[in-house]
Design a protein around this motif. Structure first.
Motif, PDB file in Angstrom:
ATOM      1  N   ALA A 569       1.066  -1.337   0.284  1.00 36.20           N
ATOM      2  CA  ALA A 569       0.010  -0.019  -0.080  1.00 36.20           C
ATOM      3  C   ALA A 569       1.153   1.403  -0.197  1.00 36.20           C
ATOM      4  CB  ALA A 569      -0.911   0.407   1.336  1.00 36.20           C
ATOM      5  N   LEU A 570       1.702   1.105   0.346  1.00 37.52           N
ATOM      6  CA  LEU A 570       2.968   2.591   0.826  1.00 37.52           C
ATOM      7  C   LEU A 570       3.210   3.143  -0.565  1.00 37.52           C
ATOM      8  CD1 LEU A 570       4.964   1.763   3.933  1.00 37.52           C
ATOM      9  CD2 LEU A 570       2.809   3.652   3.627  1.00 37.52           C
ATOM     10  N   GLU A 571       3.495   1.693  -1.461  1.00 37.99           N
ATOM     11  CA  GLU A 571       4.675   1.867  -2.785  1.00 37.99           C
ATOM     12  C   GLU A 571       3.438   3.070  -3.239  1.00 37.99           C
ATOM     13  OE1 GLU A 571       5.367  -1.868  -4.213  1.00 37.99           O
ATOM     14  OE2 GLU A 571       6.793  -2.213  -2.698  1.00 37.99           O
ATOM     15  N   LEU A 572       2.084   2.254  -3.147  1.00 38.96           N
ATOM     16  CA  LEU A 572       0.825   2.982  -4.240  1.00 38.96           C
ATOM     17  C   LEU A 572       1.025   4.774  -3.583  1.00 38.96           C
ATOM     18  CD1 LEU A 572      -0.696  -0.431  -4.236  1.00 38.96           C
ATOM     19  CD2 LEU A 572       0.463   0.037  -6.297  1.00 38.96           C
ATOM     20  N   LEU A 796      -4.193  -0.768  -8.652  1.00 38.56           N
ATOM     21  CA  LEU A 796      -3.925  -0.134  -9.306  1.00 38.56           C
ATOM     22  C   LEU A 796      -5.073  -0.304 -11.023  1.00 38.56           C
ATOM     23  CD1 LEU A 796       0.236  -1.585 -10.214  1.00 38.56           C
ATOM     24  CD2 LEU A 796      -0.457   1.142  -9.509  1.00 38.56           C
ATOM     25  N   ALA A 797      -5.472  -1.392 -10.218  1.00 37.33           N
ATOM     26  CA  ALA A 797      -6.502  -1.184 -11.546  1.00 37.33           C
ATOM     27  C   ALA A 797      -7.695  -0.128 -10.825  1.00 37.33           C
ATOM     28  CB  ALA A 797      -7.222  -2.998 -10.855  1.00 37.33           C
ATOM     29  N   PHE A 798      -7.919  -0.109  -9.999  1.00 34.90           N
ATOM     30  CA  PHE A 798      -8.830   1.048  -9.321  1.00 34.90           C
ATOM     31  C   PHE A 798      -8.378   2.551  -9.836  1.00 34.90           C
ATOM     32  CE2 PHE A 798     -11.606  -2.250  -7.183  1.00 34.90           C
ATOM     33  CZ  PHE A 798     -12.368  -1.993  -7.708  1.00 34.90           C
ATOM     34  N   GLN A 799      -7.030   2.206  -9.452  1.00 35.95           N
ATOM     35  CA  GLN A 799      -6.589   3.754  -9.690  1.00 35.95           C
ATOM     36  C   GLN A 799      -6.728   4.087 -11.595  1.00 35.95           C
ATOM     37  OE1 GLN A 799      -2.077   3.396  -8.052  1.00 35.95           O
ATOM     38  NE2 GLN A 799      -2.692   4.724  -6.413  1.00 35.95           N
ATOM     39  N   SER A 800      -6.964   3.734 -11.891  1.00 35.52           N
ATOM     40  CA  SER A 800      -6.678   3.563 -13.287  1.00 35.52           C
ATOM     41  C   SER A 800      -7.679   3.822 -13.563  1.00 35.52           C
ATOM     42  CB  SER A 800      -5.880   1.971 -13.741  1.00 35.52           C
ATOM     43  OG  SER A 800      -6.411   2.487 -15.715  1.00 35.52           O
ATOM     44  N   TYR A 801      -8.861   3.485 -13.146  1.00 37.79           N
ATOM     45  CA  TYR A 801     -10.443   3.745 -13.783  1.00 37.79           C
ATOM     46  C   TYR A 801     -10.572   4.879 -12.707  1.00 37.79           C
ATOM     47  CZ  TYR A 801     -15.124   4.222 -12.703  1.00 37.79           C
ATOM     48  OH  TYR A 801     -16.276   4.935 -13.005  1.00 37.79           O
ATOM     49  N   LYS A 803      -8.491   7.626 -12.458  1.00 43.39           N
ATOM     50  CA  LYS A 803      -8.551   8.497 -13.676  1.00 43.39           C
ATOM     51  C   LYS A 803      -8.656   8.472 -14.763  1.00 43.39           C
ATOM     52  CE  LYS A 803      -3.340   7.552 -10.876  1.00 43.39           C
ATOM     53  NZ  LYS A 803      -1.730   7.273 -11.304  1.00 43.39           N
ATOM     54  N   GLY A 804      -9.460   7.938 -15.208  1.00 47.69           N
ATOM     55  CA  GLY A 804      -9.936   7.180 -16.204  1.00 47.69           C
ATOM     56  C   GLY A 804      -8.918   7.294 -17.417  1.00 47.69           C
ATOM     57  N   GLU A 805      -8.034   6.128 -17.243  1.00 44.10           N
ATOM     58  CA  GLU A 805      -7.224   5.624 -18.506  1.00 44.10           C
ATOM     59  C   GLU A 805      -8.001   3.992 -18.846  1.00 44.10           C
ATOM     60  OE1 GLU A 805      -3.023   7.555 -15.935  1.00 44.10           O
ATOM     61  OE2 GLU A 805      -3.870   4.556 -15.777  1.00 44.10           O
ATOM     62  N   SER A 806      -9.000   3.874 -17.720  1.00 49.07           N
ATOM     63  CA  SER A 806     -10.244   2.537 -18.088  1.00 49.07           C
ATOM     64  C   SER A 806     -10.851   3.050 -17.532  1.00 49.07           C
ATOM     65  CB  SER A 806      -9.249   1.077 -17.439  1.00 49.07           C
ATOM     66  OG  SER A 806      -9.711   1.830 -15.828  1.00 49.07           O
ATOM     67  N   THR A 807     -12.188   1.683 -18.821  1.00 46.03           N
ATOM     68  CA  THR A 807     -13.510   1.788 -18.456  1.00 46.03           C
ATOM     69  C   THR A 807     -14.239   0.885 -16.940  1.00 46.03           C
ATOM     70  OG1 THR A 807     -13.923  -0.551 -20.078  1.00 46.03           O
ATOM     71  CG2 THR A 807     -14.094   2.475 -20.321  1.00 46.03           C
ATOM     72  N   SER A 808     -15.374   1.641 -16.342  1.00 40.81           N
ATOM     73  CA  SER A 808     -16.105  -0.089 -15.594  1.00 40.81           C
ATOM     74  C   SER A 808     -15.696  -1.401 -16.120  1.00 40.81           C
ATOM     75  CB  SER A 808     -17.058   0.720 -15.060  1.00 40.81           C
ATOM     76  OG  SER A 808     -18.065   0.687 -16.186  1.00 40.81           O
ATOM     77  N   ALA A 809     -16.062  -1.403 -17.057  1.00 39.92           N
ATOM     78  CA  ALA A 809     -15.789  -2.874 -18.116  1.00 39.92           C
ATOM     79  C   ALA A 809     -14.330  -3.356 -17.833  1.00 39.92           C
ATOM     80  CB  ALA A 809     -16.553  -2.800 -18.935  1.00 39.92           C
ATOM     81  N   GLN A 810     -13.545  -2.406 -18.244  1.00 40.69           N
ATOM     82  CA  GLN A 810     -12.446  -2.988 -18.291  1.00 40.69           C
ATOM     83  C   GLN A 810     -12.041  -3.159 -16.546  1.00 40.69           C
ATOM     84  OE1 GLN A 810     -10.944   0.074 -20.205  1.00 40.69           O
ATOM     85  NE2 GLN A 810     -10.066  -1.087 -22.291  1.00 40.69           N
ATOM     86  N   LEU A 811     -12.428  -2.464 -15.696  1.00 39.46           N
ATOM     87  CA  LEU A 811     -12.040  -2.861 -14.372  1.00 39.46           C
ATOM     88  C   LEU A 811     -12.505  -4.454 -13.997  1.00 39.46           C
ATOM     89  CD1 LEU A 811     -11.377  -1.660 -11.118  1.00 39.46           C
ATOM     90  CD2 LEU A 811     -13.658  -0.955 -11.076  1.00 39.46           C
ATOM     91  N   ALA A 812     -13.527  -4.021 -14.244  1.00 40.50           N
ATOM     92  CA  ALA A 812     -14.774  -5.107 -13.971  1.00 40.50           C
ATOM     93  C   ALA A 812     -14.430  -6.696 -14.332  1.00 40.50           C
ATOM     94  CB  ALA A 812     -15.898  -5.430 -14.445  1.00 40.50           C
ATOM     95  N   ALA A 813     -13.226  -6.113 -15.466  1.00 42.70           N
ATOM     96  CA  ALA A 813     -12.426  -8.090 -15.766  1.00 42.70           C
ATOM     97  C   ALA A 813     -11.091  -7.755 -15.569  1.00 42.70           C
ATOM     98  CB  ALA A 813     -11.964  -7.312 -17.736  1.00 42.70           C
TER      99      ALA A 813
END
Length: 841
Positions: A569-572, A796-801, A803-813
């Motif tokens: 967590a500290l790294e993130l 990282l998956a949630f941070q990407s979402y 930030k707008g770098e991925s969609t909710s569907a990509q987050l789910a996958a």
């Protein structure tokens, strides 16, 4: 020598699912009866209708019994107006008290009916004096304490508070703290906080220790406790000053209610009078026979993790009457248990053969009714059954034999179920003043209810006696003829002037008038003030609706439970890191580590604090960081002194904007909604209570059970408490595997209480777009047994979402790929019919 004040006799408080149980409770001597209506009750399958309630209260008040309505569920936003109308109608119908769980609804109910009596349900999870004081500030006059408290702890709370306290003394135990069980919600969409418990605790589980199956012999039902039996503790309870002793069982039949009520009535009366408890072995067996999963005082006498859960069976067992020694083609021979000598086995008894040592939980048990019971010379019994009633091939030597039904109990209960005259009567004391040439004055007083009394005077003066004057014996003979009335004559006090005479016809007339007036007083009580609910609801909702501040960037908060997760967590660099550690006192170095990294640090409080654990609150304060608050008692203590930000967690059970508003007024800066809300309800709550003040959990293993019972101690040690268990929770990982093959992680907290977490990762990718549209900006990810690598990947998956770098569907996958046991919507699932509900502003 100073005289001790008289012992305050606690109420014997009995359950009533419907009319037969209610009448059985009254006849058996209950002081009060608690029951639900068809809605807003924690037992959704039973209860009265609102139109029946006036009749219920008339019947109870005629007998001098108080009636408490269980309004003890969480109330959803769209239900607030209907709930307010129901509260007003309940008060109008003459209920003596409302038993409630929802904080916001208690505040609203006080405005609707300022003179009404309110009780805090055990669903409020109150376990210490601070929690009691917080409930009192809310406007509660009585608190039902959690069933997990020992009597020494109850006594401590009594000494520290001025509130009436109620405790459970008999009946089923939930493995989880009431109000803190989300298994039904997570696994079936049936909220226990809404009266829809699916009893997942009664399922069979296997135990995985460090990933390997742990052999547990005949223990299969690892979360199924026995039933509470506190009859032998009654003298101690009476001496403590407890206000009410509560018998569990609104799903039980009238026989159970009658026998349990009668036993505790007798025990309380004996203890209050200073007499020794006279319960006989036969009477004790009758209580066990009518309904029991195996009984004991359990937490009342202190913690012993080896006794609460035996694990052989999850359902009614009755009385153990022996063990199978021989199986023949048409009979079974058993060696009898001691219970057989007290209540012998006989034809007509219903038996079940307990084959837990070899039978799988999925197989049905064998059993049937006895046709013949033949004694052998060696003391054993040969039992025969009707044709094809029992499959003898499924019975083995060594199987335990339980009598699950004894027809003789029906005869024992019958006087309470079909009384020829009222069995439990109210005692009357009469004062009579008689003087020649003056009217006869009779004063009638209910001894148990001194506020109920009446004076009946003869219409004419009485004359001097020609032969025999008026005597106390003659008055007693005439006034004791109370027939089918709910009264009995206890004593008469006679004051005579001269030698007056009164005819028996006059005395009979006075008696009839007095009875009518007493009953009228009991039934026709002065109505309480009831304010119109609608304007109060509208005003409360306006006050609870928050003005939205400027929109923030989405904030990601991580909750970790191990040092390895913390390093990841500290790294993130999330917005904050919440520490939820088993070893609370090892937190300080981790807190300092997070602060040094320049990341906001928070610490999660325990969900439960008991008497003697106040030092934990002081320690939390000493950390000088924001706290995630899980207990109203801790909240009450912290609000009294300077503190950092307080974030209310899911366990505070915030289900509507009124409750959210109440908690914000108590000092919370943000809160997490209860897990009883689905994703759409969470969004609606954000729109009303203020999205900036809502922190949602977007990824977690749902904490489905929170329990005082420690499976580490019970199954991985021979110890009874943390003092002698060897602390296996610090060296082993444990999961409980359900019949579907899902492995649910178990962790212990600082108080050695266990939390069972859902196997699948509950994640919000399907709803996170909607949440953002509702203005929610605080998202929390919670980790249980995840490795450092999994913490990193999920975050990282949630941070990407975000930030707008991925969609909710990509987050789910991505989450589906990462989660080792799969993902689920769990409690967030939105039923299709729920989408039709209006958004309340």
């Amino acid at each position: 020598m100073r005289q001790q004040p008289p012992v305050r006799k606690p109420e014997v408080m009995s359950p009533a699912g419907y009319w037969p149980q209610l009448r059985a409770a009254v006849e058996a001597g209950a002081d009060s009866v608690y029951f639900g209506l068809k809605h807003f009750s924690a037992r959704a399958k039973v209860g009265f209708t609102l139109t029946e309630l006036p009749s219920v209260m008339r019947e109870l008040h005629t007998r001098g019994v108080r009636g408490y309505v269980t309004f003890n569920t969480l109330v959803f936003e769209h239900e607030i107006a209907g709930a307010a109308d129901a509260i007003a109608a309940i008060v109008d119908a003459g209920a003596d008290a409302l038993i409630m769980q929802d904080y916001g609804m208690v505040r609203l109910a006080r405005q609707i009916a300022p003179g009404m009596e309110f009780h805090a349900s055990t669903q409020m999870s109150i376990t210490d004096a601070a929690g009691v004081r917080q409930a009192q500030e809310l406007g509660v006059q009585r608190v039902t304490l959690a069933r997990e408290l020992a009597l020494t702890e109850v006594r401590s709370i009594i000494e520290q508070t001025s509130c009436d306290l109620e405790i459970f003394v008999h009946g089923a135990l939930c493995v989880a703290y009431s109000g803190q069980c989300f298994s039904s919600e997570a696994w079936g969409g049936r909220s226990a906080n809404r009266g829809q418990c699916a009893q997942a605790c009664r399922l069979p589980y296997e135990m995985l220790v460090d990933g390997r199956l742990e052999p547990l012999a005949d223990a299969r039902y690892l979360l199924s406790p026995g039933d509470l039996y506190g009859l032998r503790q009654v003298p101690e309870i009476v001496s403590m000053g407890v206000s009410a002793m509560k018998i569990e069982g609104r799903y039980k039949d009238a026989d159970y209610v009658a026998l349990a009520t009668a036993a505790y009535r007798k025990a309380v009366d004996e203890a209050a009078a200073g007499r020794k408890l006279s319960i006989t072995p036969v009477e004790e067996l009758q209580l066990e026979q009518v309904y029991s999963r195996g009984s004991g005082p359990y937490f009342l006498t202190g913690t012993n993790h080896q006794t609460v859960v035996k694990g052989r069976a999850p359902r009614h067992r009755g009385v153990c009457i022996g063990k199978v020694t021989k199986v023949s083609p048409d009979s079974v021979t058993i060696q009898t248990a001691p219970a057989h000598k007290i209540a012998p086995v006989k034809p007509g008894d219903g038996l079940v053969f307990d084959a837990a040592s070899w039978r799988s939980p999925e197989e049905p048990e064998e059993g049937g009714r006895i046709f013949q019971s033949l004694p052998n010379l060696d003391g054993s019994l040969e039992l025969k059954f009707g044709n094809n009633a029992v499959r003898f091939t499924r019975i083995h030597p060594g199987d335990l034999v339980w009598r699950t039904h004894d027809p003789a109990l029906e005869r024992v209960a019958k006087p309470y179920l079909e009384p020829a005259a009222p069995a439990a009567r109210q005692s009357i004391h009469i004062r009579v003043t008689a003087a020649e040439g003056a009217p006869l004055v009779t004063e009638w007083h209910l001894i148990a209810h001194p506020e109920i009394s009446t004076t009946v005077i003869s219409p004419e003066s009485i004359e001097r006696a020609q032969n025999r004057g008026l005597t106390k014996d003659f008055l007693h003979e005439q006034f004791s003829r109370l027939g089918n009335t709910p009264y009995t004559l206890k004593s008469i006090e006679l004051t005579c002037t001269g030698t007056p005479f009164a005819a028996s016809s006059l005395l009979n007339r006075l008696r009839r008038e007095a009875v009518e007036q007493l009953q009228a007083q009991q039934v026709n009580r002065p109505p309480l003030e009831v304010n119109q609910p609608k304007p109060l609801v509208e005003a409360a909702l306006r006050q609870a609706t928050a003005e939205e501040p400027a929109s923030l960037e989405p904030q990601l908060h991580l909750l970790v439970r191990t040092p390895e997760q913390l390093e990841a967590a500290l790294e993130l660099t999330p917005a904050s890191i919440t520490l939820d550690y088993l070893d609370l006192y090892g937190l300080r170095p981790s807190v300092e580590k997070v602060k040094t990294a320049g990341i906001a640090v928070r610490v999660a409080s325990p969900r439960i604090l008991k008497p003697g654990e106040a030092r934990i609150t002081n320690f939390l304060l000493s950390l000088e960081c924001p706290l995630v608050i899980r207990s109203t008692g801790i909240l009450h203590e912290l609000k009294q002194q300077p503190h950092s930000d307080l974030i209310g967690d899911f366990s505070l059970n915030t289900a509507n904007s009124l409750t959210a508003s109440a908690y914000f007024e108590l000092g919370l800066s943000r809160l997490t909604p209860t897990h009883d809300l689905n994703a759409d309800q969470v969004a609606r709550l954000a729109r009303t209570a203020g999205a900036a003040r809502i922190e949602v959990v977007a990824y977690q293993h749902l904490p489905v059970f929170h329990t005082e019972h420690c499976v580490f101690c019970r199954f991985l040690s021979t110890g009874t408490t943390y003092k002698d268990c060897g602390r296996p929770c610090e060296t082993h990982t444990v999961a409980l595997k359900d019949p579907s093959g899902r492995a649910h992680p178990v962790m212990a907290d600082v108080g050695c209480r266990n939390t069972v977490f859902g196997a699948e990762a509950q994640e919000a990718s399907s709803f996170i777009d909607q949440w953002q549209e509702a203005g929610i900006r605080h998202f929390r990810l919670e980790f249980v047994h995840e490795s450092a690598g999994q913490v990193r990947e999920v975050t990282l998956a949630f941070q990407s979402y975000l930030k707008g770098e991925s969609t909710s569907a990509q987050l789910a996958a991505e989450l589906k790929r990462i989660a080792p046991q799969g993902v689920t919507q769990g409690s967030l699932f939105v039923p299709p019919d729920y989408l039709a509900l209006p958004i309340l502003q």
